[in-house]
Write a protein that holds these residues in place. Sequence first.
Motif, PDB file in Angstrom:
ATOM      1  N   TYR A   1       9.292   6.052   0.687  1.00  0.00           N
ATOM      2  CA  TYR A   1       8.501   4.837   0.756  1.00  0.00           C
ATOM      3  C   TYR A   1       9.303   3.827   1.572  1.00  0.00           C
ATOM      4  CZ  TYR A   1       5.836   6.836  -3.079  1.00  0.00           C
ATOM      5  OH  TYR A   1       5.068   7.667  -3.848  1.00  0.00           O
ATOM      6  N   TRP A   2       8.654   3.132   2.503  1.00  0.00           N
ATOM      7  CA  TRP A   2       9.356   2.074   3.227  1.00  0.00           C
ATOM      8  C   TRP A   2       8.901   0.731   2.691  1.00  0.00           C
ATOM      9  CZ3 TRP A   2       6.473  -1.478   5.845  1.00  0.00           C
ATOM     10  CH2 TRP A   2       5.209  -1.088   6.313  1.00  0.00           C
ATOM     11  N   TRP A   3       9.832  -0.231   2.737  1.00  0.00           N
ATOM     12  CA  TRP A   3       9.568  -1.570   2.236  1.00  0.00           C
ATOM     13  C   TRP A   3      10.344  -2.561   3.089  1.00  0.00           C
ATOM     14  CZ3 TRP A   3      13.008  -5.146   0.035  1.00  0.00           C
ATOM     15  CH2 TRP A   3      12.406  -6.283  -0.514  1.00  0.00           C
TER      16      TRP A   3
ATOM     17  N   TRP B   1      12.931   0.334  -7.587  1.00  0.00           N
ATOM     18  CA  TRP B   1      13.050   1.521  -6.762  1.00  0.00           C
ATOM     19  C   TRP B   1      14.510   1.792  -6.449  1.00  0.00           C
ATOM     20  CZ3 TRP B   1       8.612   4.063  -4.601  1.00  0.00           C
ATOM     21  CH2 TRP B   1       7.396   3.507  -5.001  1.00  0.00           C
TER      22      TRP B   1
ATOM     23  N   LYS C   1       3.915  -4.208  -1.134  1.00  0.00           N
ATOM     24  CA  LYS C   1       4.505  -3.166  -1.961  1.00  0.00           C
ATOM     25  C   LYS C   1       4.981  -2.011  -1.074  1.00  0.00           C
ATOM     26  CE  LYS C   1       0.882  -0.386  -3.645  1.00  0.00           C
ATOM     27  NZ  LYS C   1       0.001  -0.002  -4.716  1.00  0.00           N
ATOM     28  N   PRO C   2       5.923  -1.183  -1.567  1.00  0.00           N
ATOM     29  CA  PRO C   2       6.415  -0.057  -0.764  1.00  0.00           C
ATOM     30  C   PRO C   2       5.266   0.851  -0.297  1.00  0.00           C
ATOM     31  CG  PRO C   2       7.822  -0.401  -2.665  1.00  0.00           C
ATOM     32  CD  PRO C   2       6.626  -1.298  -2.847  1.00  0.00           C
ATOM     33  N   GLN C   3       5.371   1.297   0.946  1.00  0.00           N
ATOM     34  CA  GLN C   3       4.342   2.119   1.581  1.00  0.00           C
ATOM     35  C   GLN C   3       4.816   3.565   1.691  1.00  0.00           C
ATOM     36  OE1 GLN C   3       1.325   0.551   2.604  1.00  0.00           O
ATOM     37  NE2 GLN C   3       2.294  -1.067   1.398  1.00  0.00           N
ATOM     38  N   GLU C   4       3.994   4.485   1.263  1.00  0.00           N
ATOM     39  CA  GLU C   4       4.342   5.903   1.308  1.00  0.00           C
ATOM     40  C   GLU C   4       4.467   6.387   2.758  1.00  0.00           C
ATOM     41  OE1 GLU C   4       2.802   9.434  -1.393  1.00  0.00           O
ATOM     42  OE2 GLU C   4       1.322   8.925   0.146  1.00  0.00           O
ATOM     43  N   CYS C   5       5.458   7.247   3.008  1.00  0.00           N
ATOM     44  CA  CYS C   5       5.632   7.848   4.332  1.00  0.00           C
ATOM     45  C   CYS C   5       6.278   9.222   4.170  1.00  0.00           C
ATOM     46  CB  CYS C   5       6.487   6.958   5.240  1.00  0.00           C
ATOM     47  SG  CYS C   5       8.150   6.652   4.617  1.00  0.00           S
TER      48      CYS C   5
ATOM     49  N   ARG D   1       8.904  13.066   1.054  1.00  0.00           N
ATOM     50  CA  ARG D   1       8.150  11.828   0.837  1.00  0.00           C
ATOM     51  C   ARG D   1       9.125  10.706   0.503  1.00  0.00           C
ATOM     52  NH1 ARG D   1       4.340  10.948  -4.253  1.00  0.00           N
ATOM     53  NH2 ARG D   1       6.389  11.108  -5.170  1.00  0.00           N
TER      54      ARG D   1
END
Length: 194
Positions: free
Chosen positions: A48-50, A13, A77-81, A46
């Motif tokens: 992604y946080w990790w 990423w 795994k990275p989370q969508e936000c 959009r």
Amino acid sequence: MAKPYIPKIARRWVTVGVVVRPFGMRGELKVRLETDFPERFQPGARLYWWLPPAPAPPETEQPAPPSRPKKPPRTTKPQECYVKTVRTHGNYLVLTLEGIETREQAERLRGAWLLIPPEERMPLEEGQYYIDDLIGMEVFTETGERVGKLKHVRHGAAYDFFDIGAYSIPAVEEYILEVDVPNKRMVVRLPEFE
């Protein structure tokens, strides 16, 4: 000093920001930018946080080490936000993410990396390149002699330097003659030292 362990999933990423800490009591996050494109953080964007793995506690007296070394801790795994609001605060951004409404929720994201997939990077002008596209390139001279792999890009006051084998080559047109990103190949003119 050993480099910190970064799981493969995070290396795939692109990091565009890092959550420094919560800001205020309503779920806001103070974010350090890791991109030249702050417009990426507009409301509705959009991301992604990790969360990187927590550091291991300091070593204490322990019995003999196990026969096999322990594997680094696994991470999620990275989370969508999605960005809800954003404003500048000095050299930082203060933003809220959908679903993060309290300081306690924001505290859980302290140290989180804000990521995007590589295919969502902003397009660059001709002659500009992302550093991660350059790292690992095979580098040759004008005459076809292999110089080595580009291992590191150092930032200088006037321009960057490419560290390639025993050479540190200024990243300017005079020395960087060709960059072929799809084929991971670069042609350079070596500087002459007097």
